[in-house]
Design a protein around this motif. Sequence first.
Motif, short mmCIF file in Angstrom:
data_model
loop_
_atom_site.label_atom_id
_atom_site.label_comp_id
_atom_site.label_asym_id
_atom_site.label_seq_id
_atom_site.Cartn_x
_atom_site.Cartn_y
_atom_site.Cartn_z
N GLN A 37 0.81 -1.23 0.00
CA GLN A 37 0.00 0.00 0.00
C GLN A 37 0.84 1.28 0.00
O GLN A 37 0.42 2.31 -0.53
N PRO A 323 5.47 -8.27 21.82
CA PRO A 323 6.88 -8.52 21.48
C PRO A 323 7.73 -9.13 22.60
O PRO A 323 8.95 -9.11 22.49
N GLY A 326 10.33 -11.49 21.71
CA GLY A 326 11.20 -11.02 20.61
C GLY A 326 11.20 -12.01 19.48
O GLY A 326 12.25 -12.32 18.90
N ALA A 327 10.02 -12.54 19.14
CA ALA A 327 9.99 -13.65 18.17
C ALA A 327 8.94 -13.47 17.07
O ALA A 327 8.84 -14.33 16.20
N GLY A 330 10.56 -13.24 13.74
CA GLY A 330 11.19 -14.53 13.48
C GLY A 330 10.17 -15.55 13.00
O GLY A 330 10.44 -16.34 12.09
P1 FAD Z 1 4.07 -5.65 9.01
O1 FAD Z 1 5.46 -5.33 9.35
O2 FAD Z 1 2.98 -4.91 9.73
O3 FAD Z 1 3.90 -5.39 7.45
C1 FAD Z 1 2.65 -5.35 6.83
C2 FAD Z 1 2.80 -4.65 5.48
O4 FAD Z 1 1.56 -4.74 4.78
C3 FAD Z 1 3.12 -3.16 5.60
O5 FAD Z 1 4.15 -2.83 4.71
C4 FAD Z 1 1.80 -2.47 5.24
O6 FAD Z 1 1.98 -1.20 4.67
C5 FAD Z 1 1.20 -3.46 4.27
N1 FAD Z 1 -0.26 -3.45 4.20
C6 FAD Z 1 -1.12 -3.43 5.24
N2 FAD Z 1 -2.39 -3.44 4.79
C7 FAD Z 1 -2.32 -3.49 3.44
C8 FAD Z 1 -3.31 -3.52 2.41
N3 FAD Z 1 -4.63 -3.55 2.69
N4 FAD Z 1 -2.90 -3.56 1.12
C9 FAD Z 1 -1.55 -3.54 0.80
N5 FAD Z 1 -0.59 -3.51 1.75
C10 FAD Z 1 -0.97 -3.48 3.05
N6 FAD Z 1 9.64 -9.45 16.53
C11 FAD Z 1 10.83 -10.10 16.65
O7 FAD Z 1 11.02 -11.18 16.07
N7 FAD Z 1 11.84 -9.56 17.43
C12 FAD Z 1 11.70 -8.38 18.10
O8 FAD Z 1 12.64 -7.93 18.75
C13 FAD Z 1 10.45 -7.69 18.00
N8 FAD Z 1 10.26 -6.52 18.66
C14 FAD Z 1 9.05 -5.89 18.57
C15 FAD Z 1 8.84 -4.72 19.30
C16 FAD Z 1 7.61 -4.06 19.26
C17 FAD Z 1 7.37 -2.85 20.10
C18 FAD Z 1 6.57 -4.59 18.41
C19 FAD Z 1 5.23 -3.90 18.32
C20 FAD Z 1 6.77 -5.77 17.68
C21 FAD Z 1 8.00 -6.43 17.76
N9 FAD Z 1 8.24 -7.63 17.05
C22 FAD Z 1 9.43 -8.27 17.18
C23 FAD Z 1 7.20 -8.20 16.17
C24 FAD Z 1 7.49 -7.85 14.72
O9 FAD Z 1 7.69 -6.46 14.61
C25 FAD Z 1 6.33 -8.27 13.81
O10 FAD Z 1 5.98 -9.61 14.09
C26 FAD Z 1 6.70 -8.14 12.33
O11 FAD Z 1 7.30 -6.90 12.04
C27 FAD Z 1 5.45 -8.32 11.49
O12 FAD Z 1 5.80 -8.31 10.13
P2 FAD Z 1 4.67 -8.47 9.02
O13 FAD Z 1 5.40 -8.39 7.73
O14 FAD Z 1 3.81 -9.63 9.29
O15 FAD Z 1 3.73 -7.18 9.19
#
Ligand code: FAD
Length: 429
Positions: A37, A323, A326-327, A330
């Motif tokens: 998006q 979080p 921290g996984a 991962g």
């Molecule tokens: P996202 O990163 O949310 O990506 C989703 C993507 O989809 C985005 O680019 C968005 O723009 C896009 N999108 C959304 N809706 C649409 C749509 N309708 N159409 C097109 N595109 C769309 N995990 C770890 O393993 N280690 C850590 O140390 C860790 N620390 C964290 C600390 C915090 C404070 C938080 C909140 C989370 C942490 N996590 C950690 C968890 C980790 O950040 C997430 O699990 C991970 O980033 C999720 O990735 P994702 O690609 O599934 O989702």
Amino acid sequence: MSQEKKFEVAIVGGGIAGVTLAIALHYRSIPVTLYEQASAFGEIGAGVSFSPNAVQAMKVCHQGIFEAFEKVCTRNMWPSKQKVWFDYLNGSEDAVNGVGEDGFAFTISNSLGQNGVHRAHFLEEMVKLVPKDITKFRKRLQSITENSNGRLVMSFEDGTSAEADAVIGCDGIKSRVRQTIVGADHPSARPSYTHKYAYRGLVPMEDAIAAIGEERAQNSCMHMGPDGHILTFPVNHGEILNIVAFKTTADDWPDSQRLTKPAEQKDLLRDFEGYGPNIIKLLKLTKPNLDIWAIFDTGDHPVPTFYKGRVCIVGDAAHATSPHHGAGAGFCIEDSAVMAELLADKRVKSQTDLEAVFATFDAERRPRGHWLVQSSRRVGDCYEWRAEGIGRDFGKMEAEINERNGVIANVDVSKMCEHAREELGKRLV
Ligand code: FAD
């Protein structure tokens, strides 16, 4: 379409899940297009750390992902702490008997120790592996329907549409694809508030060392306390200290559409009033204007299925977690590894094989994904002395965290994929 694969896969969302999956599929010669998006790939300026299972999964997805990670990864700075995940400290002022001078309570280790990266830098490196022509930006998915040829039609907010044989939602915690699968009114369609929020900060390492000394600044620490905890680990090859300060609250989050809200450093200091001098010195290094991040997850209403027909969810879209382990990221990469290996299986040739792939993915990944969400809540409460049966008993805490972290880290991702392929075989016959 490739000669072997008579189908096209669409990935919706280009975060860690979407990008690792796109790379894993593209380099397995599986036709794939990623729809994001935003107008470009982007991650926030914060740290994220990876446990050994995630590092294995990177290698299964594509060696280049592992190399990207190695390029930007920062480990604990002290040689004696290379296997330390976190040193746990009593961060509250009223240090209890049996803990060391600066509140040291216990250490949790694993085979790789702490592996922290700056999110934006990691994504930037990975994106170099994604060919430009397989990515479409400014495509915000609205709906998915099926046309008379049995192809899936994605409609985007800009009025355009695109077709694919399978759609994989990597669209994060507020996933539109999840809503498509379970129905917009289903309880699992939306995440819920865990009643914890976090302040995040990146501060220069030299300032952190001046504030709390080399050992605590240059190596990962979990400072525990009543109803709050602060974790720190070095990123940017030790030039920056990543700080995340969590607080539990009885209050509801005001707006579930917006998971962040502006705050000031004085709010942070008020929340951690009464904590020890090291914590206060660290928190004072953050910027005067900060954001508060609401910690939402899918734990109240776990998603009952990760797929429907030829639509499937991966990563946070399927199992958004707090979080505390921290996984979460991962597990996104584990998901990508398993999904890529299933789709790459030679027996998967045409559109008709895709539902079996997603059914297998669901069966293999859902229990582990849901377990993480619940376990993360539990350990988050341990760090804040709120966990039933644990309280402030550091011995019990150490044992429980070790056991739970073991479930995450002590796995063989290649065997996980092998098992998934065996199960796929039963569904394809
Ligand atoms: P996202 O990163 O949310 O990506 C989703 C993507 O989809 C985005 O680019 C968005 O723009 C896009 N999108 C959304 N809706 C649409 C749509 N309708 N159409 C097109 N595109 C769309 N995990 C770890 O393993 N280690 C850590 O140390 C860790 N620390 C964290 C600390 C915090 C404070 C938080 C909140 C989370 C942490 N996590 C950690 C968890 C980790 O950040 C997430 O699990 C991970 O980033 C999720 O990735 P994702 O690609 O599934 O989702």
